[in-house]
Design an enzyme around this catalytic site. Structure first.
Site, short mmCIF file in Angstrom:
data_model
loop_
_atom_site.label_atom_id
_atom_site.label_comp_id
_atom_site.label_asym_id
_atom_site.label_seq_id
_atom_site.Cartn_x
_atom_site.Cartn_y
_atom_site.Cartn_z
N LYS A 199 5.48 9.37 8.54
CA LYS A 199 5.27 8.86 9.90
C LYS A 199 6.35 9.30 10.89
O LYS A 199 6.28 10.40 11.41
CB LYS A 199 5.09 7.34 9.86
CG LYS A 199 3.89 6.94 8.97
CD LYS A 199 3.48 5.51 9.14
CE LYS A 199 2.45 5.06 8.12
NZ LYS A 199 1.06 5.25 8.50
N TYR A 238 0.86 -1.18 0.00
CA TYR A 238 0.00 0.00 0.00
C TYR A 238 0.89 1.22 0.00
O TYR A 238 1.79 1.33 0.84
CB TYR A 238 -0.90 -0.02 1.24
CG TYR A 238 -1.80 1.18 1.38
CD1 TYR A 238 -2.96 1.28 0.59
CD2 TYR A 238 -1.52 2.19 2.28
CE1 TYR A 238 -3.80 2.38 0.72
CE2 TYR A 238 -2.36 3.30 2.41
CZ TYR A 238 -3.50 3.38 1.63
OH TYR A 238 -4.33 4.46 1.76
N ASP A 268 9.64 2.55 -0.79
CA ASP A 268 8.68 3.26 0.06
C ASP A 268 8.92 2.88 1.51
O ASP A 268 8.51 1.82 1.97
CB ASP A 268 7.26 2.89 -0.39
CG ASP A 268 6.19 3.58 0.44
OD1 ASP A 268 6.55 4.30 1.40
OD2 ASP A 268 4.99 3.39 0.15
N1 HOZ Z 1 -3.76 2.98 6.08
C1 HOZ Z 1 -3.24 3.20 7.38
C2 HOZ Z 1 -2.44 2.05 7.88
N2 HOZ Z 1 -1.81 1.26 6.94
C3 HOZ Z 1 -4.32 3.52 8.36
C4 HOZ Z 1 -4.38 4.95 8.56
C5 HOZ Z 1 -5.33 5.38 9.68
O1 HOZ Z 1 -6.43 4.89 9.75
O2 HOZ Z 1 -4.94 6.23 10.45
#
Ligand code: HOZ
Length: 439
Positions: free
Chosen positions: A274, A151, A246
């Protein structure tokens, strides 16, 4: 041994969820938070300190998602809080340059030799989207290769066979993405170098880039097979395609220099997010100087953002990254030891209960797959017993341990997790596996 807390009531959280559903689709601003994959209403958080969250009903939880990665030093870490407070006194945003941007960039480039120049953006989604634009401009090619279950945020071309919420909710590819755009993305199985070789052979000179999560975090945690990443690097060099690594999740987490350091890897472009923002919204894309100098105002690739290099994000990022740099010799071994103890302890509890698990872990990120394993790619991850995972998740939550609410998300530890949290988590797991078994 008793678990840390028994959950008293969720009445306030339930009411808050109902209210939120009036305003937000599913009551949330990001889909996985809705707990649809595990059932039940999500607790609403009021505050957090260290490894602990407190919800609106006053329940306390040991948590293992760390805002999906950023909170490597634990919640409300004092140097980060103070840095944000200091910066906020001088205004929250300027839309103009500050010295803090180069301060953070200097720290990032010191840890990442592959990043000679960079740009700050506000999210991982922006970072990967922008890196791909640079790759297309540099190569004059349109197509990209990504890997199933990886992702890279929610830009159109990257939702093809994506992980995270896309995998959690079994969405084959997002509605609203034009076919013409989806067709520019070629998705291949992770950890299968022959598949990449075959794609290059079948479609010569069309791929601008290969983008990869070097350790998959968004299909649950899936480490790269030995030699896989270096073979990928060699192939991209041979084929004239760029390698975009990534590291939004893995950057500064699996090592100070992320997966590139851990696996002695080079890349043309790298994305971060992050941890480098200390919990504030941030993204980074960077890499070889000649590629980054294609960006406006030096070159023809356009990319911009009012909140890019935001002073509060810079302050939180500098506080976090400088702490990691100054304490790397303590931080990373501690994370490794704590993560090993909790991942193995929970796996032992499963063994004792006769529940079949596969544990995948790299440092302080990992996943307990409800699957006899091995789990080396998305197809194998998808064979997990997600219903059993849901029961486990619910029972852990009832016993005061908050795991990521999807089998297809990695768990993260912080330096604030210690022996007490590990033991309480293992005690909760013993109870939770009984709940899984006696369903
Ligand atoms: N897609 C995010 C984790 N892989 C989640 C993001 C969120 O809900 O804060």
């Amino acid at each position: 041994m008793s678990s840390p807390i028994s959950i008293r009531s969720r009445v306030k959280s339930q009411a808050l969820q109902q209210r939120a559903e009036r305003f937000f689709p599913g009551g949330v601003n990001s889909p996985v938070r809705a707990f649809r994959a595990v059932g039940g209403a999500p607790p609403f958080i009021e505050s957090a300190r260290g490894a602990w969250l407190t919800d609106a009903d006053g329940n306390r939880f040991i948590e293992y998602f760390g805002s999906w990665g950023p909170m490597i030093l634990g919640h409300a870490f004092q140097p980060v809080v103070e840095a944000i407070e200091r910066a906020a006194r001088n205004s929250a945003s300027f839309g103009a340059s500050t010295a803090a941007e180069a301060d953070l960039a200097e720290r990032i480039t010191a840890c990442y030799p592959a990043i000679e120049k960079l740009r700050f953006v506000s999210s991982g989604t922006e970072a990967t989207m922008s890196a791909i634009r640079v790759a297309r401009a540099a190569t004059g090619r349109k197509m990209i290769i990504k890997f199933e279950g990886c992702y890279h945020g929610h830009s159109d071309g990257l939702l093809v066979k994506a992980g995270s919420g896309v995998a959690t909710f079994g969405i084959p590819g997002s509605a609203g993405v034009p076919e013409e755009i989806a067709h520019l993305t070629h998705a291949l199985p992770f950890n299968d170098i022959a598949a990449v070789e075959a794609a290059f052979d079948a479609h010569p000179d069309v791929f601008a880039a290969v983008i990869i999560e070097p350790i998959v975090g968004n299909a649950g945690c899936i480490p790269p097979a030995p030699g896989y990443l270096s073979a990928l690097r060699a192939l991209t060099l041979r084929e004239g395609a760029l390698l975009i690594v990534d590291e939004v999740m893995t950057g500064f987490r699996v090592a100070l220099g992320g997966a590139l350091e851990l696996y002695c890897l080079d890349a043309d472009l790298v994305t971060l997010g992050k941890i480098v923002g200390g919990g504030l919204p941030i993204g980074v894309f960077g890499g070889k100087r000649a590629l980054m100098d294609l960006l406006a105002p030096l070159g023809p690739v356009y990319q911009a953002g009012t909140l890019s290099g935001n002073p509060l994000a810079m302050a939180a990022g500098i506080a976090t990254v400088s702490y990691l740099q100054n304490h790397a010799a303590q931080v990373y071994p501690r994370l490794e030891a704590t993560a090993q103890a909790v991942f193995e302890g929970v796996a032992d509890a499963a063994d004792q209960a006769g529940v079949s698990l596969t544990v995948n872990r790299v440092g302080s990120m990992g996943t307990w797959f409800f699957n006899p394993g091995p789990v080396t790619d998305y197809t194998e991850a998808a064979q997990s017993d997600t219903a059993a995972f849901g029961r486990f998740h619910n029972s852990m939550l009832e016993n005061g341990v908050w795991l990521p609410p999807s089998q297809f998300e990695a768990a993260f530890l912080s330096t604030a997790h210690g022996e007490a949290e590990v033991q309480a988590t293992i005690a909760a797991a013993h109870k939770a596996f009984q709940a899984v078994k006696h369903h």
